[in-house]
Motif scaffolding. Structure first.
Motif, short mmCIF file in Angstrom:
data_model
loop_
_atom_site.label_atom_id
_atom_site.label_comp_id
_atom_site.label_asym_id
_atom_site.label_seq_id
_atom_site.Cartn_x
_atom_site.Cartn_y
_atom_site.Cartn_z
N LEU A 1 -52.23 -21.23 26.94
CA LEU A 1 -51.26 -20.47 27.72
C LEU A 1 -50.98 -21.26 28.99
O LEU A 1 -51.88 -21.51 29.79
CB LEU A 1 -51.81 -19.09 28.07
N PHE A 2 -49.73 -21.67 29.16
CA PHE A 2 -49.31 -22.43 30.33
C PHE A 2 -48.61 -21.50 31.31
O PHE A 2 -47.59 -20.88 30.97
CB PHE A 2 -48.38 -23.58 29.92
N VAL A 3 -49.16 -21.40 32.50
CA VAL A 3 -48.62 -20.53 33.54
C VAL A 3 -48.06 -21.40 34.64
O VAL A 3 -48.79 -22.16 35.28
CB VAL A 3 -49.71 -19.60 34.12
N ILE A 4 -46.74 -21.32 34.86
CA ILE A 4 -46.14 -22.07 35.97
C ILE A 4 -45.85 -21.06 37.08
O ILE A 4 -45.33 -19.98 36.83
CB ILE A 4 -44.88 -22.83 35.54
N GLU B 1 -44.89 -23.28 18.09
CA GLU B 1 -45.69 -24.00 17.12
C GLU B 1 -45.74 -25.47 17.53
O GLU B 1 -44.71 -26.08 17.79
CB GLU B 1 -45.09 -23.87 15.72
N ALA B 2 -46.93 -26.03 17.57
CA ALA B 2 -47.08 -27.43 18.00
C ALA B 2 -47.86 -28.24 16.97
O ALA B 2 -48.62 -29.14 17.33
CB ALA B 2 -47.76 -27.48 19.37
N GLY B 3 -47.68 -27.93 15.70
CA GLY B 3 -48.28 -28.72 14.64
C GLY B 3 -49.79 -28.88 14.79
O GLY B 3 -50.52 -27.89 14.90
N PRO B 4 -50.29 -30.11 14.80
CA PRO B 4 -51.74 -30.35 14.87
C PRO B 4 -52.37 -29.96 16.20
O PRO B 4 -53.58 -30.04 16.36
CB PRO B 4 -51.86 -31.86 14.63
N PHE B 5 -51.54 -29.52 17.15
CA PHE B 5 -52.05 -29.08 18.45
C PHE B 5 -52.04 -27.55 18.57
O PHE B 5 -52.18 -27.01 19.66
CB PHE B 5 -51.25 -29.71 19.59
N GLY B 6 -51.85 -26.87 17.44
CA GLY B 6 -51.91 -25.41 17.44
C GLY B 6 -50.66 -24.76 17.99
O GLY B 6 -49.55 -25.21 17.76
N ARG B 7 -50.86 -23.68 18.74
CA ARG B 7 -49.74 -22.94 19.33
C ARG B 7 -49.94 -22.80 20.83
O ARG B 7 -51.07 -22.76 21.32
CB ARG B 7 -49.65 -21.53 18.74
N PHE B 8 -48.81 -22.67 21.54
CA PHE B 8 -48.92 -22.39 22.96
C PHE B 8 -47.84 -21.39 23.37
O PHE B 8 -46.85 -21.16 22.67
CB PHE B 8 -48.84 -23.67 23.80
N ALA B 9 -48.06 -20.79 24.54
CA ALA B 9 -47.09 -19.87 25.14
C ALA B 9 -46.91 -20.26 26.59
O ALA B 9 -47.74 -20.96 27.18
CB ALA B 9 -47.56 -18.43 25.02
N VAL B 10 -45.79 -19.79 27.16
CA VAL B 10 -45.46 -20.09 28.56
C VAL B 10 -45.20 -18.78 29.28
O VAL B 10 -44.45 -17.92 28.79
CB VAL B 10 -44.21 -20.99 28.66
N ALA B 11 -45.82 -18.61 30.45
CA ALA B 11 -45.57 -17.44 31.30
C ALA B 11 -45.22 -17.92 32.69
O ALA B 11 -45.78 -18.92 33.18
CB ALA B 11 -46.80 -16.54 31.35
N ILE B 12 -44.29 -17.23 33.33
CA ILE B 12 -43.87 -17.61 34.67
C ILE B 12 -44.48 -16.65 35.68
O ILE B 12 -44.15 -15.46 35.72
CB ILE B 12 -42.33 -17.61 34.80
#
Length: 297
Positions: free
Chosen positions: A190-193, A159-170
């Motif tokens: 969705l942040f993919v590293i 949860e990122a407040g006023p920036f909505g939601r994000f997820a992380v995948a490797i």
């Protein structure tokens, strides 16, 4: 939260370091001293550059396996000083040595206490997102050194407040279809590293999944191979690709702005504006903007 509570855009800083695997990991699952010193210099240079931007990035990404474990505390101080969330691919972490040697591949999600509210923070909290599926070469490399890859069968939504939601995948987890179903219409980013040499496949997957999940997708790959990309489910193809970096052996950094409020409106069944229609079989989720959210814990 109401739709008007969300920010228009999220600024994401993408850093590509240039670790070369055949010299970084030779006889150990920890980086060689030379590669450690070199990658730390790269990270510091790019973070310093990003911190001079006005406005600064809200979130900074570092590729899979790019951060030496001994640099984590310094990275936490950098997160507090820049007031940016840092999502960093950490070097292999040994979890067991007896009777079986096991390692995990994980990302550190570092959150400053004043994120989104102040210019500088005083402390940070840290969470870890583990990798579930090793790539074939990764698995073979670890077995050669006598280690077993320890899977982390977890999926996090932040949860990122006023920036909505994000997820992380490797990296390889990005292609896990079960995750795709769980993320669908539940996140904005969705942040993919990654440490990936199959560049075209990942970019094609990013374009498809941006539509299927209906979110912004950021692939932060190693600069050794290049191939970082940012896509959003815009209708026009020329607008859909927000950023692409090609060319190997290049250490780079770039800040990209991702749509938030307008994307949430489209996800919630409101005016889709410049975005594509919702994916087939997906129903609009009007409850998305009503869920009480907070800054990351």
């Amino acid at each position: 939260m109401t739709l008007t509570s969300f920010e228009d855009a999220l600024r994401v800083g993408i850093i590509q370091t240039t670790i070369e695997n055949t010299s970084a990991w030779t006889e150990s699952v920890q980086m060689t001293r030379y590669e450690e010193e070199r990658v730390i210099a790269e990270i510091q240079q790019h973070v310093a550059s990003l911190s001079l931007e006005k406005p600064r990035p809200h979130i900074i990404l570092l590729p899979e396996l790019s951060v030496p474990t001994g640099f984590l505390q310094r990275l936490r101080r950098i997160s507090a000083q820049t007031n940016a969330i840092i999502i960093a691919g950490m070097d292999f972490h040994v979890t067991e040595r007896h009777p079986t040697k096991k390692v995990v591949n994980r990302a550190a999600v570092i959150v400053p206490d004043g994120w989104g509210r102040r210019d500088r923070s005083t402390r940070t909290t840290i969470s870890y997102v583990g990798k579930t599926y090793p790539a074939w070469r990764e698995d073979q490399f670890l077995k050669k050194l006598g280690y077993e890859f320890q899977k982390t069968p977890e999926v996090w939504l932040f949860e990122a407040g006023p920036f909505g939601r994000f997820a992380v995948a490797i990296c390889y987890d990005f292609l896990d279809l079960e995750r795709v179903a769980m993320y669908r219409l539940r996140i904005q980013n969705l942040f993919v590293i990654a440490y990936n040499n199959d560049l075209s496949s990942f970019e094609h997957a990013a374009e498809a999944l941006a539509r299927m999940i209906y979110c912004n997708i950021v692939v932060c790959n190693t600069g050794h191979f290049g191939g970082s990309a940012v896509l959003s489910p815009y209708h026009k193809s020329e607008k859909r690709l927000l950023y692409r970096h090609q060319g190997n052996g290049l250490s780079t950094s770039q800040t990209v702005s991702l749509p938030i409020a307008s994307l949430i409106e489209a996800q919630s069944g409101g005016a889709k504006g410049d975005f594509k229609s919702l994916p087939p079989g997906a129903e609009a989720n009007p409850g998305l903007i009503e869920i009480e959210t907070s800054i990351l814990l």
